[in-house]
Design a protein around this motif. Structure first.
Motif, PDB file in Angstrom:
ATOM      1  N   ALA A 152       0.811  -1.217   0.000  1.00 34.03           N
ATOM      2  CA  ALA A 152       0.000   0.000   0.000  1.00 34.03           C
ATOM      3  C   ALA A 152       0.846   1.269   0.000  1.00 34.03           C
ATOM      4  O   ALA A 152       0.420   2.285  -0.540  1.00 34.03           O
TER       5      ALA A 152
ATOM      6  N   ALA B 266       2.226   7.939  -1.065  1.00 33.67           N
ATOM      7  CA  ALA B 266       0.851   7.922  -0.567  1.00 33.67           C
ATOM      8  C   ALA B 266      -0.118   7.902  -1.741  1.00 33.67           C
ATOM      9  O   ALA B 266      -1.322   7.999  -1.569  1.00 33.67           O
TER      10      ALA B 266
ATOM     11  N   ASN C   7      -1.139   5.583  -3.721  1.00 33.24           N
ATOM     12  CA  ASN C   7      -2.133   4.508  -3.781  1.00 33.24           C
ATOM     13  C   ASN C   7      -3.390   4.875  -2.999  1.00 33.24           C
ATOM     14  O   ASN C   7      -4.502   4.604  -3.443  1.00 33.24           O
ATOM     15  N   PHE C   8      -3.182   5.487  -1.822  1.00 32.94           N
ATOM     16  CA  PHE C   8      -4.329   5.882  -1.008  1.00 32.94           C
ATOM     17  C   PHE C   8      -5.131   6.967  -1.723  1.00 32.94           C
ATOM     18  O   PHE C   8      -6.360   6.917  -1.776  1.00 32.94           O
TER      19      PHE C   8
ATOM     20  N   TRP D 256      -8.967   6.614  -2.934  1.00 32.59           N
ATOM     21  CA  TRP D 256      -9.944   7.566  -2.402  1.00 32.59           C
ATOM     22  C   TRP D 256     -10.715   8.230  -3.541  1.00 32.59           C
ATOM     23  O   TRP D 256     -11.917   8.466  -3.445  1.00 32.59           O
TER      24      TRP D 256
ATOM     25  N   ALA E 170      -4.374  -0.590  -0.505  1.00 33.36           N
ATOM     26  CA  ALA E 170      -4.523   0.740   0.106  1.00 33.36           C
ATOM     27  C   ALA E 170      -5.976   0.958   0.535  1.00 33.36           C
ATOM     28  O   ALA E 170      -6.246   1.406   1.658  1.00 33.36           O
ATOM     29  N   ALA E 171      -6.904   0.626  -0.349  1.00 32.38           N
ATOM     30  CA  ALA E 171      -8.323   0.788  -0.018  1.00 32.38           C
ATOM     31  C   ALA E 171      -8.709  -0.100   1.159  1.00 32.38           C
ATOM     32  O   ALA E 171      -9.452   0.311   2.062  1.00 32.38           O
TER      33      ALA E 171
ATOM     34  N   MET F 141      -7.347   1.362   4.304  1.00 30.56           N
ATOM     35  CA  MET F 141      -8.046   2.610   4.583  1.00 30.56           C
ATOM     36  C   MET F 141      -9.407   2.346   5.246  1.00 30.56           C
ATOM     37  O   MET F 141      -9.771   3.005   6.222  1.00 30.56           O
TER      38      MET F 141
END
Lengths: 292, 265
Positions: free
Chosen positions: B27, B45, B47-48, B52, B235-236, B239
């Motif tokens: 991630a 960051a 991937n986040f 999103w 990442a998802a 999250m």
């Protein structure tokens, strides 16, 4: 007398809202499911028609049903002992004076806080042929590549590993609570008598943990029949229905084929299994662990 | 012997951390490092951010938040009076009724998907947040736990409040609820984590962005939109699990004690 009656009326008013909700979404649908399993599935203009036990006869001719039952039995028989034994070992480890026990407890327990759906995504990645960590590590020691979720002989075992990973830490908590509740003088007394650590564990600690074991096993059994989130994400019951569990089959029958009559018959089978387990819990097992 | 035990415990711990650590690695690094390990791989960051952007996650967060709040408040309001009646009042049929309530510990709404779906279709609540919540509001587990806690409250306190002229509801609110507060916290944490993580029933009963909780949103996202871009999917995944996980890391002791308390019968 009137005071008693007044109390009874008040009591019923207090329990009524909760009981209406409970009955409305547990007891009534359970009975409705039973009745519905005796009717055909209404389709379009054709209303449901009473057919008695025909759905159940059809079930007996359905190889997928028996495969789902068999899978679920194997899944339960593998996940329950594995996660309970691991949970006990984890609790014993964390309960002893071990370096870094707080970190270990955290490591064991964290999977419990994750949604099963997230766990399934993570393990899907873990299991990816060739690129996944499992195959990469296996490759280092020359194990070669495996299609962990695509091979009918491996897929169910892959799901079992996921379930054990997710649940063992949860059950550890209950063993830990029970271990900390054992009065120290019991172990000290046994040690004074010259009993070794293994003997103390077998003769003192394990018997005292019996009620916890019963609680944990009952929960593990319920989970084995109730939780199929990982099946939905990781395999959709495949390959060749090798990972179809009973509740997943109900979900497929009810919401992908929209055969509600058959889904009701399948649900009835699941309800019978759960009721039998409930009876077993309150009857046989309940008596055996009340030794005090 | 002792050394082997310690090594074993640590090996097991490493095994338990490995899948999560692997996901975290993927991630926070660019996709080309998702399955390749290099000590100096650059951190990112992106991937986040991409995850999103790629799906309506803010809406899913809101839905899940509304769902768990609705369930928690309603369970509190429904289970408290019922638990009091079962703990402290005499009425005909009490024990039978209580046994019927306890039946739900075994036969949970989760397995009655098909019948409950039809009930909700009949009252027009398919694809609503209230519809996801409804089957869980009358909770046998909550009634059971609170009943145990209420029985520990000294009867004299109840009698004293009665002599001062407090009515039934006032006594429950002023005497029982405060004294059983640790049980409320325990049950609340268990309930929130259960419904934050629940998946199959919400999957069945929702079919739009405005009602889907995080778990269902994540499944839809991972199965349709992304192909196999593992960096974004992990990442998802992290999250969506993060709020509960972070809360757990901060309030570890409370969580663990709550789960213990909820398990002791």
């Amino acid at each position: 007398m009137t005071a008693l009656r007044r109390e009874a009326v008040q009591a019923w008013l207090l329990v009524l809202p909760a009981c209406v909700m409970l009955a409305g979404f547990t007891h009534i649908p359970a009975v409705a499911t039973l009745i519905e399993s005796l009717y055909t599935t209404p389709r379009g203009a054709r209303p449901a028609r009473f057919i008695g036990l025909d759905q159940y006869r059809a079930l007996l001719d359905d190889p997928v049903f028996f495969q789902a039952l068999g899978n679920n039995a194997l899944y339960a028989a593998a996940t329950i002992p594995a996660s309970v034994v691991l949970a006990l070992l984890m609790a014993l480890a964390v309960d002893s004076r071990l370096p870094g026990r707080a970190a270990l407890r955290l490591a064991y327990f964290t999977p419990t806080m994750l949604p099963m759906i997230a766990v399934a995504n993570i393990w899907l990645f873990f299991y990816t042929p060739d690129y996944g960590l499992l195959d990469q590590l296996g490759g280092m020691v020359g194990l070669g590549r495996h299609n962990w979720l695509g091979d009918p002989t491996l897929a169910l075992w892959s799901l079992i590993a996921v379930a054990v990973w997710k649940e063992a830490g949860f059950f550890m908590i209950f063993y830990l609570a029970a271990l900390q509740a054992i009065p120290p003088h019991l172990r000290e007394a046994a040690a004074l008598e010259g009993a070794g650590r293994m003997t103390v564990l077998r003769r003192v600690v394990l018997p005292l943990l019996m009620p916890t074991t019963l609680f944990v096993v009952v929960n593990a059994v319920i989970n084995a029949f109730r939780l199929v989130d990982h099946v939905v994400v990781m395999t959709r019951g495949g390959p060749d229905n090798s990972t179809t569990l009973l509740l997943y089959y109900i979900y497929e029958t009810g919401f992908r084929f929209w055969d509600t009559g058959m889904a009701a018959a399948l649900t009835t089978v699941l309800l019978l299994i759960l009721s039998a387990l409930a009876a077993l819990q309150f009857g046989v097992l309940g008596r055996r662990v009340h030794y005090r | 012997m002792r050394r082997i035990e310690i090594a074993g415990a640590w090996l097991l711990g490493a095994l338990w951390v490995l899948p999560l650590a692997y996901a975290a690695w993927a991630a926070v690094h660019p996709p080309e490092y998702a399955t390749r390990f290099a000590l100096l791989a650059p951190w990112t960051a992106a991937n986040f951010a991409q995850a999103w952007e790629a799906a309506p996650f803010p809406r899913y967060f809101l839905n899940t938040f509304l769902l768990v709040t609705l369930i928690l408040v309603a369970q509190f309001l429904l289970c408290t009076p019922a638990a009091y009646a079962f703990a402290r009042m005499r009425f005909r049929g009490r024990d039978t009724l209580f046994a019927l309530v306890l039946l739900q510990l075994m036969i949970m709404p989760d397995v009655l998907l098909v019948a409950n779906y039809r009930s909700l279709a009949r009252i027009g609540l398919v694809d609503t947040i209230l519809g996801i919540a409804l089957p869980y509001l009358g909770s046998a587990f909550g009634i059971f736990l609170l009943r145990q806690a209420f029985r520990q409250v000294p009867q004299e306190l109840d009698d004293a409040a009665r002599l001062e002229g407090s009515g039934l509801l006032a006594r429950i609110w002023r005497v029982y609820v405060p004294l059983a507060w640790p049980t409320y916290v325990a049950y609340g944490l268990v309930s929130v984590s259960y419904h934050w993580n629940n998946f199959l029933w919400p999957l069945v009963i929702t079919n739009s962005v405005s009602t889907r909780p995080l778990t269902v949103g994540l499944a839809v996202f991972a199965s349709t939109d992304q192909g196999i871009d593992w960096s974004i999917i992990t990442a998802a995944t992290l999250m969506t699990s993060a709020p509960l996980l972070v809360a757990f890391l901060i309030f570890q002791r409370q969580f663990v004690q709550s789960f213990m308390r909820a398990g002791i019968r």
